[in-house]
Each structure stands twice: as C-alpha cells, then as structure tokens.
Design a protein around this motif. Structure first.
Motif, PDB file in Angstrom:
ATOM      1  N   ASP A 123       0.821  -1.216   0.000  1.00  8.00           N
ATOM      2  CA  ASP A 123       0.000   0.000   0.000  1.00  8.00           C
ATOM      3  C   ASP A 123       0.856   1.268   0.000  1.00  8.00           C
ATOM      4  O   ASP A 123       0.564   2.243  -0.706  1.00  8.00           O
ATOM      5  CB  ASP A 123      -0.931   0.002   1.218  1.00  8.00           C
TER       6      ASP A 123
ATOM      7  N   LEU B 193      -7.358   3.552  -1.717  1.00  2.00           N
ATOM      8  CA  LEU B 193      -6.189   4.405  -1.897  1.00  2.00           C
ATOM      9  C   LEU B 193      -6.454   5.778  -1.304  1.00  2.00           C
ATOM     10  O   LEU B 193      -7.543   6.315  -1.440  1.00  2.00           O
ATOM     11  CB  LEU B 193      -5.871   4.544  -3.393  1.00  2.00           C
TER      12      LEU B 193
ATOM     13  N   ASP C  67       0.810   4.105  -2.823  1.00  2.00           N
ATOM     14  CA  ASP C  67       0.404   5.484  -2.510  1.00  2.00           C
ATOM     15  C   ASP C  67       1.465   6.494  -2.954  1.00  2.00           C
ATOM     16  O   ASP C  67       1.160   7.537  -3.542  1.00  2.00           O
ATOM     17  CB  ASP C  67       0.158   5.630  -1.008  1.00  2.00           C
TER      18      ASP C  67
END
Length: 559
Positions: free
Chosen positions: A36, A71, A40
C-alpha cells in the motif's frame, strides 16, 4: 479474477505504459498491488509531474475497490519533501526522476536527500536514478548571447524599433519574447529563443547623435536617427565602418509628421512655420496678430519626453532659433491635450494625426512662396507637408548578415506595415486623387484632373539627376506596384529648386523625370509621358538646403 481486479490491472498497465514511454520510469507490478505504501507514494510522486494522461489513470486507481485496499487522497503540494524521504526501492527512482524533472522544467522542488543509506536499487532503477541525479545537479540554463546592439533616436526607439525587432525575429522563427528594463527608462533588452538557444538584443534610445557615437566607439551595431547623418559623422565613421551616406548603409524606415490643431470655432486655417515658431515661443501672443479675434493665445504642448514634442521642436522651433514659451501647458497624454484644445476656443497645440478628433488641423506652409498644405498620411508620405521628416536606420558596411537582414526587413512591405501600425507613416504605396493648385501650369492641371497621384515622390541630389537614397528604394516599390497594376499608365512630372536661371531649371526638371522613366523602361515598364516644370510649385522654402532638396522632385501620377 473478478471484474474489479481486471479493471485495476488494466489501469495499472496503462499507468506503467505512460510512465515508461514518456518518462522512462518502470513500476513494479507485484509491489504496486501488494504494498500500500509503495502504491500510494508512486501515485503521489507521478501526480507531481502534472501530466494529464497520467493524472486520469491515477484518479481511476485511487477509486475505492472492494478487492483492493482503498487508496488515500493525493497529498498536498507542500508535502513533496517528506514524501521523498519516505521512499525506498523502486519508488526511490521515481522520486529522483520527479525531483529532477521538476527542477529541469522550473517547478519547485527542494528534495535534498532522496536515497536512504543502505537501500539497494535494481540495475534498471539505478539507471533512472543516475538520470534523475543528473537533472537535479544540472547547471543553470545557458546564458543568453548578445545578437546585436541598436542605439539612437528615442522617436524610433520608443515604439517603432521594438515592434520591428519582434516582427523580424518572428520571421526568423524566434519565440518567447521578454523585454527587460535597464538601469534607465530608455535602455531595454529583448530576450528571445531562436533554434532552442537564448539570445538578446540591446536597445538604447538616448537620442540620434548617440547612435552614431556608439557605433564609432564600437558600442553599437545599428544607429537609429530621426535626422540624416551629418557630414562630420560620415567622415568619422567612413574609415572603419563604411560610407553612411550611401544607400547600402542608410535605410529610410518611415516618415514622421504631426498636426497643428486649433478649436473648430477658430477662423485661422493656415500658418507658416515662422508664425508657428513665433506663437509657440510667445513672440506672438494674441490671435489678432494672425488675423483672428482679439484674444490671448493659449499654448498646449506635449511633455519633454514625447516623440511628438521632439518632432515639433526640430521642425519648427529649432528651425527658426526659437524655444518653447514658459507659459505653455505640457501634457504627457495626447488625448488630454486634444480634448483641452477642443474645449478652448483660443487654444493651439500639436499632436499626432490620430488625435485630431474634435479639433481642426490647420494647413502649414514653409513661407509666403509655398502653398499651405494640410496634414494627411498622403501628404506626409509624399513629403510635401512641411511638418514631415524621415526616420533612419544606419548599418556599417561590416555588419553581419543578421543585422543587414533586420535593416532590409524594416524597409520591406511587411516592415512598413508595422511602421503604419505604430502610428507613423509607411512608405508602402497609396493612391489618391489630388486637386492641382490654382497656380499650377495647365498641363499639370490636366493630368491632375484625369489621373491619381502615388504617395511616393522621387527626390534628387543637388545639380544632378541622381536619385537620393530614398528614391533608389522607392524605385523598387514603384516597380512592384506597376507589376501588380499593369494597366496603369504612368506620368512623371519633374520639378527643381530655384538655384540658377529658369531655363536651366526647366531643363534639369525634365532631365530628372526622364531619368526615372529610363529606370522604369529598362525594367520593362512603359511611361506614358514625362514633363518638367522647373522651379514652379515649390513645396518648401528655397532659402535652406533642406528646402531645396524637397523641391528637387519627380511626382508620379497614374491614369
């Protein structure tokens, strides 16, 4: 794979394709999907590039997906530095590239330490990182190179020269024009890009004399002048820079003229230049001395920095050894001056042709022997009007081709269109019906009744049939006009000054008309008739060399 996952993978592939093809950035597929933080930060850094194609994919990838962790929103612009310090792995390469790209394109980026000690980067990412470092540490943009220096007349340097420079440079393919002010108001630089390289032109407008002086001292490459070069200047410049009196070095780039205005209710319709000098100096202070009503004359004049004032001072006051009266009201604005004269029945002022508006322009003569002539673009173009003068560029024989081409552009059709756009008088040919004076010879009147006059007039050197420099250029303009209108029949009518006896002047004026006809015939242009009228119909006083030069002329008429 469900539809959401399929859509996400397709969007990722699109992002990878754009990033790779446009910027050479590789994005690791598995890490983008599973990490993640990596995902990002990659999206955030790529978003800083401001690429519309990238941004549309980035926004799609940020949409909530039931199969993929939601997101976060793109961080604010102020968070660039902290983001860069958080990156590792492939994201380091992206951060480095983005930082370098932003610096290269002039955007703000303060990334100082994007790589943490001990981080290992794959070979392909090392290449990208090296490129990014090169961009970050690249030297400043190359310094602009001086193209040439143009110095001299403020009348030309204020508006006309800047417009001609930009027009010429555009024809050469230049772009990104930026004017930079110098230490004083009349000093500027024009910066531009040509063939992806930065250049600049230096423009100083301290007055006509400074142009010649600066060329002599090797501080200028082109001289601007609102007067003809003086004999002493020609002598000083000739050994090193060539003969500035010759057509290859002297370029008449336009004509300047102004109107003397009075209130519409004022009965005065014409004045001589001597009377104007007496009025504006205060020697004549009441309208009754000029044939008007008994009332004080109120003088309105432009400010000392004005090109209009410079023209009036040279053509009227200096000519008669006079100075402007202390009682004159001075104005920076032409519009304001014009308005105040229109509201004052006893006012008088001088102005550019475009500002006559609600006033009356009076006819001006150079003396009792010459007919008063009203100011129009046509009468200034023919140089018959008393308050008209030539504007010049002078270039050394040794000037490079870029400078010579600029001077040629200034006198070309395109350059002369720019002259007209700036409010000065173009040398491009115009045609007008003109009424002959009552004192004109019968044959002159006949041709004036049947035909039209062209806005150019050929003028000659003293005692010869040799055209002056403007005449040599005007010959080319006339040829171009007659090639465009081959059905026109040309009549050439010559005149002389009053030096010498009448028979000699009659012969000389005929010789001058025939010399122009010979030039036209040699280029395949037939001439319908040539006539010489000697010293009649002077347009200027014969008591000065400048006046005699204006009277030595050949008018061009077409039937």
């Amino acid at each position: 794979m469900n539809p959401h996952q399929q859509s996400f993978i397709e969007q990722l592939k699109q992002l990878q394709s754009v990033a790779q093809n446009k910027y050479g950035i590789e994005i690791a597929t598995e890490k983008f999907i599973n990490d993640d933080n990596y995902r990002d930060l990659v999206l955030s850094e790529l978003g800083l590039l401001g690429d519309s194609e990238l941004n549309s994919v980035i926004e799609a990838l940020k949409q909530p997906n039931p199969e993929i962790a939601p997101l976060p929103e793109r961080p604010a612009q102020g968070s660039k530095n902290s983001l860069a310090l958080m990156l590792a792995g492939t994201s380091v390469a992206i951060a480095l590239f983005v930082a370098g790209y932003l610096m290269f394109t002039g955007q703000s980026s303060d990334v100082q330490q994007p790589v943490e000690k001990g981080v290992k980067i794959p070979v392909t990412e090392q290449v990208i990182t090296a490129q990014a470092k090169t961009a970050v540490t690249s030297p400043k943009a190359p310094q602009a190179q001086l193209a040439f220096r143009i110095h001299g007349s403020n009348t030309i340097g204020e508006k006309l020269a800047p417009a001609l420079l930009e027009g010429y440079l555009r024809e050469q393919g230049a772009e990104d024009f930026q004017w930079q002010q110098g230490n004083v108001v009349v000093e500027r630089e024009l910066h531009y890009q040509l063939n992806d390289k930065p250049y600049y032109i230096e423009l100083h407008a301290h007055g006509s004399s400074t142009g010649f002086a600066d060329i002599l001292s090797a501080n200028a490459d082109v001289a601007m002048a609102s007067r003809k070069v003086k004999e002493k200047e020609v002598t000083n410049l000739k050994p090193q820079f060539g003969d500035f009196s010759q057509v290859g070095n002297e370029h008449i780039i336009g004509l300047d003229g102004l109107a003397v205005i009075v209130n519409q209710n004022n009965p005065i319709s014409h004045l001589t230049t001597q009377q104007l000098a007496d009025v504006f100096s205060g020697k004549i202070s009441n309208w009754r001395d000029l044939g008007g009503s008994s009332a004080p004359i109120n003088i309105y004049a432009r400010d000392a920095k004005s090109g209009t004032w410079d023209t009036f001072k040279n053509l009227v006051l200096k000519k008669h050894n006079a100075s402007l009266s202390d009682a004159a009201q001075r104005f920076e604005s032409s519009s304001e001056l014009s308005q105040l004269v229109s509201q004052d029945e006893f006012g008088i002022g001088f102005i550019g042709l475009n500002y006559i508006v609600h006033n009356k322009a009076i006819a001006v003569s150079e003396g009792q022997q010459t007919a008063p002539i009203y100011p129009t673009r046509f009468t200034i173009g023919t140089e018959d009007y008393a308050l008209s003068r030539r504007l010049y560029l002078y270039t050394p024989t040794t000037a490079d081709m870029f400078v010579k081409n600029f001077a040629h552009y200034a006198i070309s059709f395109s350059g002369q269109e720019i002259v007209a756009d700036t409010g000065l008088i173009s040398q491009n040919i115009h045609v007008e019906q003109v009424k002959a004076p009552n004192t004109a010879p019968a044959l002159y009147k006949q041709y004036a009744d049947q035909g039209e006059r062209l806005s150019l007039t050929f003028r000659f050197q003293y005692g010869s049939g040799q055209l002056d420099n403007k005449g040599k250029r005007d010959l080319q303009r006339l040829l171009a006009y007659l090639e465009e209108y081959p059905q026109k029949r040309v009549v050439l009518m010559g005149f002389s000054d009053n030096s010498g006896d009448n028979n000699k002047n009659q012969s000389l004026s005929t010789q001058r008309a025939l010399s122009v006809a010979t030039e036209l015939n040699a280029r395949g242009i037939p001439v319908f008739d040539t006539q010489g009228f000697g010293e009649v119909l002077p347009v200027a006083n014969n008591d000065s060399e400048q006046g005699r030069e204006r009277n030595r002329r050949v008018e061009v008429w077409v039937l």
